[in-house]
Design an enzyme around this catalytic site. Sequence first.
Site, PDB file in Angstrom:
ATOM      1  N   ASP A  26       0.779  -0.996  -0.206  1.00 48.14           N
ATOM      2  CA  ASP A  26      -0.293  -0.118  -0.099  1.00 48.14           C
ATOM      3  C   ASP A  26       0.808   1.281  -0.041  1.00 48.14           C
ATOM      4  O   ASP A  26       2.285   1.129   0.478  1.00 48.14           O
ATOM      5  CB  ASP A  26      -0.935   0.260   1.519  1.00 48.14           C
ATOM      6  CG  ASP A  26      -2.205   1.308   0.961  1.00 48.14           C
ATOM      7  OD1 ASP A  26      -2.740   1.786   0.357  1.00 48.14           O
ATOM      8  OD2 ASP A  26      -1.774   1.529   2.273  1.00 48.14           O
ATOM      9  N   ASP A  28      -0.330   5.177   1.159  1.00 49.20           N
ATOM     10  CA  ASP A  28      -0.223   6.178   1.548  1.00 49.20           C
ATOM     11  C   ASP A  28      -0.662   5.763   3.139  1.00 49.20           C
ATOM     12  O   ASP A  28      -1.529   4.393   3.527  1.00 49.20           O
ATOM     13  CB  ASP A  28      -2.399   6.390   1.712  1.00 49.20           C
ATOM     14  CG  ASP A  28      -2.213   7.572   0.862  1.00 49.20           C
ATOM     15  OD1 ASP A  28      -1.395   8.526   0.413  1.00 49.20           O
ATOM     16  OD2 ASP A  28      -2.935   7.004  -0.657  1.00 49.20           O
TER      17      ASP A  28
END
Length: 344
Positions: A26, A28
């Site tokens: 991922d 963010d």
Amino acid sequence: MSQTGRTMPRGSAEALNEAYDTALLDLDGVVYAGGAAIAHAVEALGVARDAGMHLAYVTNNALRTPDAVAAHLTELGVPAEPGDVITSAQAVARLVSDQLPQGSRVLLIGGEGLRVALVERGLVPVDSADDDPAAVVQGYGGPDITWGRFAEASYAVARGVPWFASNTDLTIPSGRGIAPGNGAAVEVVRIATGAEPQVAGKPLPPMHRETVLRTGAKKPLVVGDRLDTDIEGAFNGGVDSLLVLSGVTDGAQLLAARPEHRPTFVDADLRGLLTGQPEVAGNDGLFECGGWAASVRTESGEFVLEGDGNAMDGLRALCAAAWSHAGDGVCALDPAKALARLGL
């Protein structure tokens, strides 16, 4: 490998970057926040990449194109190509194209990343509910998206036009704190219409399918900061996961995780990719990891944490105590005192 019934984090004698061929990362809250690299991320990813691990960047954020994301990562010191980036915009575009013929008009509510993904699938983005769209596709459009865009989506959905959403993350981390995500915008249209969208992003299968198709990973490790997207997505895909505490999830939320939200491994940040993971030993309700021992005092409903050492080891021991106590449910005990001992 299914995580059903997980009652404690797992150990690994090998460094994770050696035990898995691909990290599905991922962005963010894991690699960066608010555009700036998270501490230790650049260095850790460089070591993992140089040791032969394939790094793929899997994000529910549909705003930016893979080209833009790869350029940003490269600027931060994490060399990446557009093909290394998989977005929920790509996943939802494939979901739409599986149901509509090429050349279909699609009402676009979102940003450039979603527009590019739709065009890649042979779909034609339009801007108005009066343009006779065959579908409405909604993705994160950034902080400046106007209220009128949600109105256009509502007009079309209320007429019975099929509605798709890139993802339903309610929040998104930023350099200034936690901001509303695409899920909050989806709620606006849902309230106005009473309809439900088809959703592509993590933790749902269309995103996992898109990731596998684009990376060809044989033994992937999902790396994320969110229990309800990254970790649940790994659970749904039957693959292992590493939760890092550099984003939105804190220790209390981790201890209260439902079975589908319990990660395989836990660490503070991406340096956890480069090391093995210590085993948690459990015996008669006492769980030990490193220099820490954790248990649940059933008569008072409190966590007991004794020992000292690495805070992550203490958290792993607490996870085992909490998850074992909860079984298939949610641990409702207050962990504040125990977590304060760990500085978490």
